[in-house]
Design a protein around this motif. Structure first.
Motif, PDB file in Angstrom:
ATOM      1  N   ASP A   1      21.296 -30.408   1.260  1.00  0.00           N
ATOM      2  CA  ASP A   1      21.540 -30.311   2.702  1.00  0.00           C
ATOM      3  C   ASP A   1      21.006 -29.016   3.311  1.00  0.00           C
ATOM      4  OD1 ASP A   1      22.796 -32.813   2.884  1.00  0.00           O
ATOM      5  OD2 ASP A   1      24.687 -31.977   2.173  1.00  0.00           O
ATOM      6  N   HIS A   2      19.929 -28.481   2.748  1.00  0.00           N
ATOM      7  CA  HIS A   2      19.269 -27.336   3.373  1.00  0.00           C
ATOM      8  C   HIS A   2      18.671 -27.755   4.714  1.00  0.00           C
ATOM      9  CE1 HIS A   2      18.490 -24.548  -0.344  1.00  0.00           C
ATOM     10  NE2 HIS A   2      19.711 -25.063  -0.348  1.00  0.00           N
ATOM     11  N   TRP A   3      18.540 -26.791   5.615  1.00  0.00           N
ATOM     12  CA  TRP A   3      17.894 -27.069   6.894  1.00  0.00           C
ATOM     13  C   TRP A   3      16.384 -27.204   6.722  1.00  0.00           C
ATOM     14  CZ3 TRP A   3      20.275 -28.715  11.031  1.00  0.00           C
ATOM     15  CH2 TRP A   3      21.631 -28.409  11.224  1.00  0.00           C
ATOM     16  N   THR A   4      15.825 -26.428   5.824  1.00  0.00           N
ATOM     17  CA  THR A   4      14.386 -26.473   5.566  1.00  0.00           C
ATOM     18  C   THR A   4      14.157 -26.666   4.074  1.00  0.00           C
ATOM     19  OG1 THR A   4      14.305 -24.054   5.363  1.00  0.00           O
ATOM     20  CG2 THR A   4      13.830 -25.001   7.538  1.00  0.00           C
ATOM     21  N   PRO A   5      13.047 -27.296   3.703  1.00  0.00           N
ATOM     22  CA  PRO A   5      12.806 -27.544   2.281  1.00  0.00           C
ATOM     23  C   PRO A   5      12.477 -26.268   1.521  1.00  0.00           C
ATOM     24  CG  PRO A   5      10.898 -28.194   3.584  1.00  0.00           C
ATOM     25  CD  PRO A   5      11.984 -27.845   4.566  1.00  0.00           C
ATOM     26  N   CYS A   6      12.821 -26.260   0.242  1.00  0.00           N
ATOM     27  CA  CYS A   6      12.440 -25.138  -0.617  1.00  0.00           C
ATOM     28  C   CYS A   6      10.956 -25.258  -0.958  1.00  0.00           C
ATOM     29  CB  CYS A   6      13.269 -25.151  -1.897  1.00  0.00           C
ATOM     30  SG  CYS A   6      14.947 -24.501  -1.705  1.00  0.00           S
ATOM     31  N   PRO A   7      10.293 -24.132  -1.187  1.00  0.00           N
ATOM     32  CA  PRO A   7       8.875 -24.185  -1.583  1.00  0.00           C
ATOM     33  C   PRO A   7       8.706 -24.887  -2.928  1.00  0.00           C
ATOM     34  CG  PRO A   7       9.517 -21.976  -0.890  1.00  0.00           C
ATOM     35  CD  PRO A   7      10.781 -22.761  -1.025  1.00  0.00           C
ATOM     36  N   LEU A   8       7.478 -25.260  -3.222  1.00  0.00           N
ATOM     37  CA  LEU A   8       7.183 -25.843  -4.531  1.00  0.00           C
ATOM     38  C   LEU A   8       7.510 -24.842  -5.635  1.00  0.00           C
ATOM     39  CD1 LEU A   8       3.764 -27.594  -3.798  1.00  0.00           C
ATOM     40  CD2 LEU A   8       6.016 -28.685  -4.008  1.00  0.00           C
ATOM     41  N   ASN A   9       7.847 -25.381  -6.791  1.00  0.00           N
ATOM     42  CA  ASN A   9       8.156 -24.563  -7.971  1.00  0.00           C
ATOM     43  C   ASN A   9       9.378 -23.674  -7.754  1.00  0.00           C
ATOM     44  OD1 ASN A   9       5.926 -25.568  -9.495  1.00  0.00           O
ATOM     45  ND2 ASN A   9       4.581 -24.191  -8.337  1.00  0.00           N
ATOM     46  N   THR A  10      10.349 -24.183  -7.012  1.00  0.00           N
ATOM     47  CA  THR A  10      11.631 -23.490  -6.853  1.00  0.00           C
ATOM     48  C   THR A  10      12.767 -24.497  -6.997  1.00  0.00           C
ATOM     49  OG1 THR A  10      11.684 -23.782  -4.442  1.00  0.00           O
ATOM     50  CG2 THR A  10      10.661 -21.760  -5.281  1.00  0.00           C
TER      51      THR A  10
ATOM     52  N   LYS B   1      11.291 -44.072  19.342  1.00  0.00           N
ATOM     53  CA  LYS B   1      12.388 -43.138  19.120  1.00  0.00           C
ATOM     54  C   LYS B   1      11.900 -41.997  18.230  1.00  0.00           C
ATOM     55  CE  LYS B   1      16.035 -46.637  19.488  1.00  0.00           C
ATOM     56  NZ  LYS B   1      17.189 -47.260  18.800  1.00  0.00           N
ATOM     57  N   ALA B   2      12.509 -40.863  18.417  1.00  0.00           N
ATOM     58  CA  ALA B   2      12.165 -39.713  17.583  1.00  0.00           C
ATOM     59  C   ALA B   2      12.541 -40.008  16.137  1.00  0.00           C
ATOM     60  CB  ALA B   2      12.901 -38.467  18.069  1.00  0.00           C
ATOM     61  N   PRO B   3      11.682 -39.678  15.187  1.00  0.00           N
ATOM     62  CA  PRO B   3      12.004 -39.955  13.780  1.00  0.00           C
ATOM     63  C   PRO B   3      13.222 -39.167  13.317  1.00  0.00           C
ATOM     64  CG  PRO B   3      10.088 -38.507  13.959  1.00  0.00           C
ATOM     65  CD  PRO B   3      10.405 -38.986  15.352  1.00  0.00           C
ATOM     66  N   THR B   4      14.002 -39.786  12.452  1.00  0.00           N
ATOM     67  CA  THR B   4      15.177 -39.124  11.899  1.00  0.00           C
ATOM     68  C   THR B   4      14.741 -37.961  11.002  1.00  0.00           C
ATOM     69  OG1 THR B   4      16.369 -41.226  11.888  1.00  0.00           O
ATOM     70  CG2 THR B   4      17.271 -39.438  10.525  1.00  0.00           C
ATOM     71  N   PRO B   5      15.301 -36.767  11.195  1.00  0.00           N
ATOM     72  CA  PRO B   5      14.901 -35.627  10.355  1.00  0.00           C
ATOM     73  C   PRO B   5      15.096 -35.935   8.875  1.00  0.00           C
ATOM     74  CG  PRO B   5      16.276 -34.909  12.192  1.00  0.00           C
ATOM     75  CD  PRO B   5      16.328 -36.413  12.182  1.00  0.00           C
ATOM     76  N   LYS B   6      14.122 -35.554   8.075  1.00  0.00           N
ATOM     77  CA  LYS B   6      14.203 -35.809   6.644  1.00  0.00           C
ATOM     78  C   LYS B   6      15.260 -34.920   6.015  1.00  0.00           C
ATOM     79  CE  LYS B   6      11.423 -35.920   2.432  1.00  0.00           C
ATOM     80  NZ  LYS B   6      10.087 -35.645   1.842  1.00  0.00           N
ATOM     81  N   ARG B   7      16.126 -35.536   5.216  1.00  0.00           N
ATOM     82  CA  ARG B   7      17.176 -34.781   4.561  1.00  0.00           C
ATOM     83  C   ARG B   7      16.575 -33.939   3.439  1.00  0.00           C
ATOM     84  NH1 ARG B   7      19.897 -35.083   0.064  1.00  0.00           N
ATOM     85  NH2 ARG B   7      22.007 -34.279  -0.074  1.00  0.00           N
ATOM     86  N   GLN B   8      17.015 -32.675   3.353  1.00  0.00           N
ATOM     87  CA  GLN B   8      16.510 -31.761   2.331  1.00  0.00           C
ATOM     88  C   GLN B   8      17.503 -31.659   1.175  1.00  0.00           C
ATOM     89  OE1 GLN B   8      13.483 -30.888   2.702  1.00  0.00           O
ATOM     90  NE2 GLN B   8      13.307 -31.511   4.848  1.00  0.00           N
TER      91      GLN B   8
END
Length: 235
Positions: A64-73, A54-61
């Motif tokens: 609840d952002h769609w994409t992760p924030c960069p480091l040091n933010t 099965k496709a892996p479950t998308p990692k929660r950010q």
């Protein structure tokens, strides 16, 4: 052709075919090791027994952002209320600072103050702009934020009726362009900083009091939000 002759030929053909099949099997068994056959059978059995991938479950950010924030933010999300049962939220670094689950969201303008250096919440409070004279108290609360603070503000229900000039001036001084445009039950969110400047590309404010959006909640404007990532203080 006589009947007995045809029968004899059929019997001979059957006998010859049987001998050929036996000999072919014998040669196959001699040429292919038993271990290989066993592995092949085992492999086919494993394929049949293994569950479908099965496709892996998308990692929660964070927040609840769609994409992760960069480091040091820092990750943040501000959501205004929308209707009687759609409560305002303020999330910072995946911590719900104000919301229904934390039990500290209220009618009016909800504010959270965060230490920019540590990322820790300093204080949270809501100010009822319908009942009581809370505009002055809110202005004092905002002014009490120490330097190097992040301030997050969101409306729940009506944040305009009791909003007076003193509070408008304080919020306007922090960079708000819409505080004087808030109407009855307008949805409003505002992010600002005290003692330092936020990056120019960060959305700081959003407002919605359009009559076109009021049908969603029977006369209430729909909720609005802003979210993003704030760079941390360079070490």
């Amino acid at each position: 052709m006589r009947p007995w002759t045809a029968g004899t030929l059929k019997a001979a053909f059957f006998f010859f075919a049987s001998i050929s099949a036996w000999y072919s099997g014998y040669l196959l068994a001699e040429l292919i090791p038993e271990v290989s056959l066993t592995r092949a059978v085992y492999g086919f059995r494993n394929i049949a027994e293994k569950p479908l991938l099965k496709a892996p479950t998308p990692k929660r950010q964070k927040c609840d952002h769609w994409t992760p924030c960069p480091l040091n933010t820092y990750a943040y999300r501000l959501l205004s209320g929308g209707g009687r049962d759609k409560y305002a939220k303020i999330c910072f670094e995946d911590e719900l600072l104000i919301g229904e689950k934390t039990g500290n969201v209220g009618r009016g303008i909800n504010i959270a103050i965060v230490d920019y250096l540590t990322g820790k919440v300093r204080a949270t409070q809501y100010f009822n702009m319908v009942e009581g004279d809370n505009s002055g108290l809110m202005a004092t609360f905002i002014q009490s934020a120490p330097p190097k603070s992040l301030l997050f503000m969101v409306t729940q229900d009506d944040g305009a009726s009791g909003l007076k000039e003193d509070a408008k001036k304080v919020i306007e001084a922090l960079g708000s362009k819409q505080i004087r445009n808030i109407k009855f039950r307008s949805s409003w969110v505002f992010l600002t900083a005290k003692g330092f400047e936020l990056p120019a590309d960060i959305q700081r404010e959003n407002i919605n009091h359009s009559d076109n959006a009021r049908n969603r909640y029977s006369g209430w404007p729909a909720e609005i939000q802003i979210e993003g990532c704030i760079p941390k203080m360079p070490s």
